[in-house]
Design a protein around this motif. Structure first.
Motif, mmCIF file in Angstrom:
data_model
loop_
_atom_site.group_PDB
_atom_site.id
_atom_site.type_symbol
_atom_site.label_atom_id
_atom_site.label_comp_id
_atom_site.label_asym_id
_atom_site.label_seq_id
_atom_site.Cartn_x
_atom_site.Cartn_y
_atom_site.Cartn_z
ATOM 1 N N ILE A 1 76.086 6.970 44.493
ATOM 2 C CA ILE A 1 76.749 8.234 44.801
ATOM 3 C C ILE A 1 76.363 8.629 46.230
ATOM 4 O O ILE A 1 75.461 8.028 46.826
ATOM 5 N N HIS A 2 77.050 9.595 46.787
ATOM 6 C CA HIS A 2 76.763 10.048 48.150
ATOM 7 C C HIS A 2 76.375 11.519 48.148
ATOM 8 O O HIS A 2 77.049 12.339 47.508
ATOM 9 N N ALA A 3 75.303 11.846 48.874
ATOM 10 C CA ALA A 3 74.861 13.242 48.975
ATOM 11 C C ALA A 3 76.010 14.114 49.467
ATOM 12 O O ALA A 3 76.149 15.268 49.063
ATOM 13 N N ASP B 1 70.360 4.340 62.406
ATOM 14 C CA ASP B 1 71.643 4.895 62.856
ATOM 15 C C ASP B 1 72.770 4.282 62.010
ATOM 16 O O ASP B 1 73.141 3.124 62.198
ATOM 17 N N HIS B 2 73.303 5.075 61.088
ATOM 18 C CA HIS B 2 74.284 4.581 60.102
ATOM 19 C C HIS B 2 75.527 4.004 60.773
ATOM 20 O O HIS B 2 75.994 2.912 60.443
ATOM 21 N N VAL B 3 76.080 4.759 61.712
ATOM 22 C CA VAL B 3 77.345 4.365 62.336
ATOM 23 C C VAL B 3 77.175 3.079 63.148
ATOM 24 O O VAL B 3 77.997 2.160 63.083
ATOM 25 N N ILE C 1 64.810 3.578 52.445
ATOM 26 C CA ILE C 1 65.426 3.648 53.777
ATOM 27 C C ILE C 1 66.889 3.216 53.699
ATOM 28 O O ILE C 1 67.181 2.120 53.229
ATOM 29 N N HIS C 2 67.794 4.084 54.163
ATOM 30 C CA HIS C 2 69.193 3.675 54.310
ATOM 31 C C HIS C 2 69.331 2.986 55.666
ATOM 32 O O HIS C 2 69.868 1.892 55.752
ATOM 33 N N CYS C 3 68.797 3.629 56.718
ATOM 34 C CA CYS C 3 68.972 3.071 58.056
ATOM 35 C C CYS C 3 68.317 3.976 59.096
ATOM 36 O O CYS C 3 67.796 5.033 58.757
ATOM 37 N N ALA D 1 71.579 -1.214 52.744
ATOM 38 C CA ALA D 1 72.333 -1.322 53.997
ATOM 39 C C ALA D 1 73.478 -0.321 54.074
ATOM 40 O O ALA D 1 74.227 -0.148 53.109
ATOM 41 N N PRO D 2 73.653 0.339 55.228
ATOM 42 C CA PRO D 2 74.789 1.238 55.441
ATOM 43 C C PRO D 2 76.117 0.498 55.286
ATOM 44 O O PRO D 2 76.291 -0.595 55.839
ATOM 45 N N GLY D 3 77.030 1.104 54.546
ATOM 46 C CA GLY D 3 78.361 0.512 54.388
ATOM 47 C C GLY D 3 78.330 -0.879 53.782
ATOM 48 O O GLY D 3 79.260 -1.651 53.982
ATOM 49 N N TRP D 4 77.221 -1.216 53.060
ATOM 50 C CA TRP D 4 77.076 -2.540 52.454
ATOM 51 C C TRP D 4 77.310 -3.636 53.502
ATOM 52 O O TRP D 4 77.984 -4.626 53.252
ATOM 53 N N VAL E 1 71.429 6.884 45.494
ATOM 54 C CA VAL E 1 72.008 7.971 46.292
ATOM 55 C C VAL E 1 71.956 7.574 47.760
ATOM 56 O O VAL E 1 70.871 7.379 48.316
ATOM 57 N N ASP E 2 73.102 7.423 48.397
ATOM 58 C CA ASP E 2 73.152 7.181 49.841
ATOM 59 C C ASP E 2 73.254 8.515 50.553
ATOM 60 O O ASP E 2 74.125 9.339 50.216
ATOM 61 N N VAL E 3 72.358 8.727 51.509
ATOM 62 C CA VAL E 3 72.397 9.962 52.299
ATOM 63 C C VAL E 3 72.725 9.545 53.730
ATOM 64 O O VAL E 3 71.908 8.927 54.415
ATOM 65 N N ASP E 4 73.946 9.850 54.158
ATOM 66 C CA ASP E 4 74.456 9.299 55.418
ATOM 67 C C ASP E 4 74.300 10.234 56.610
ATOM 68 O O ASP E 4 74.234 9.776 57.746
ATOM 69 N N THR E 5 74.325 11.537 56.372
ATOM 70 C CA THR E 5 74.492 12.493 57.473
ATOM 71 C C THR E 5 73.447 13.609 57.458
ATOM 72 O O THR E 5 72.761 13.836 56.460
HETATM 73 ZN ZN LIG Z 1 75.796 5.137 53.721
#
Ligand SMILES: [Zn+2]
Length: 300
Positions: free
Chosen positions: A235-237, A113-115, A109-111, A153-156, A10-14
């Motif tokens: 999947i994405h939250a 700052d994702h952007v 950990i996803h990151c 990693a964000p956005g692979w 599960v990627d949680v981006d925001t």
């Molecule tokens: Zn992401």
């Protein structure tokens, strides 16, 4: 016949995806007694800055329109970091991270700052790459009381520097790219020692709207893709925990009906044997703007 297994990532981006999507996924997964690995973005939500990708990356606008990103992410999220200040994600929801872990899921950990990572990693000096993961690691430890075992990693998006920093963090494994089976990465001729568990299936936003795939039949598409042995689904939250929640619930129903077992990526990492070294390269895949890390040829 070998068992079919799906490791759920599960990627949680925001900020909004953490606040609204994660509790929904926890509820839906509890209903089906399913465990997953949740990768949290811990620093500022600068999603508004991602809008500039419309101008810098071909295919991004088409993807935004196809997946109705504004309705998935909400207008406020689209302005964070530009017209509205970027809210801090981890610091806003420490109890939610702890609750995710208490509920039997793995947390990684996803990151920070994702952007920033997604858009600029190739140009980061090494100390900045280390700082982004270091800040995320410190806050993770502060919230959960132990070190992180895994990052995604964000956005692979990866670089030899990011793989080196991950090696130095002493992680059990990472899930940074797309591929077919677990491997040790070799990038730009450099070998790294942290196991990679790649995502094997496309994400919903890559396939929705293509070849007749809709929220109504997405689960059928995935079921047809699942092979014997280990599959990894990201999947994405913001999506499966939001506007395509019912598609994900139908998928979980079918997994249960067909005896397909869902596990965390950590469980998958413990089960691997005979791991090859493979190239990890940045390249293009269908349905996604920009480049992603892809598992390449085995390296002797
Ligand atoms: Zn992401």
């Amino acid at each position: 016949m070998a068992e079919k297994i799906v490791a759920l990532k599960v990627d949680v981006d925001t900020h909004a995806g953490t606040r609204d999507g994660v509790p929904i996924l926890l509820e839906d997964m509890a209903r089906f007694a399913v465990s997953a690995t949740f990768y949290f973005s811990l620093g500022p939500d600068n999603s508004g800055k991602a809008i500039r990708r419309i101008f810098t990356r071909k295919g991004f606008l088409k993807k935004m329109l196809r997946t109705r990103a504004p309705s998935a992410y909400g207008l406020k999220t689209m302005l964070y970091g530009t017209l509205l200040p970027a809210p801090m994600i981890g610091a806003s929801f420490p109890d939610l991270l702890r609750e995710t872990e208490r509920s039997g899921h793995e947390v990684g950990i996803h990151c920070w700052d994702h952007v920033k990572w997604h858009d600029y990693l190739p140009w980061f000096p090494k100390h900045l790459t280390a700082m982004e993961l270091g800040r995320a690691g410190s806050l993770f430890e502060e919230i959960l009381g132990h070190r992180a075992e895994t990052t995604a990693a964000p956005g692979w998006t990866v670089s030899p520097d990011s793989l080196e920093v991950q090696d130095a963090m002493g992680l059990s494994y990472c899930s940074d790219g797309r591929g077919t089976h677990p491997f040790y990465p070799v990038m730009d001729g450099r070998r790294f020692r942290t196991l990679q568990i790649p995502t094997t299936m496309p994400t919903a936003d890559e396939i929705l709207g293509e070849n007749g795939v809709s929220p109504e039949n997405l689960h059928e598409y995935y079921l047809a893709q699942i092979r014997e042995g280990l599959n990894v689904l990201t999947i994405h939250a913001e999506l499966e925990g939001g506007i395509i929640r019912s598609s994900f619930v139908r998928l979980l129903e079918r997994f249960r009906g067909e005896g397909i077992r869902c596990i965390t990526l950590g469980e998958a990492a413990h089960q691997v044997a005979q791991v090859p070294a493979c190239q990890l390269v940045m390249g293009e895949i269908a349905g996604r703007a920009g480049k992603v890390a892809i598992q390449g040829e085995p390296v002797p």
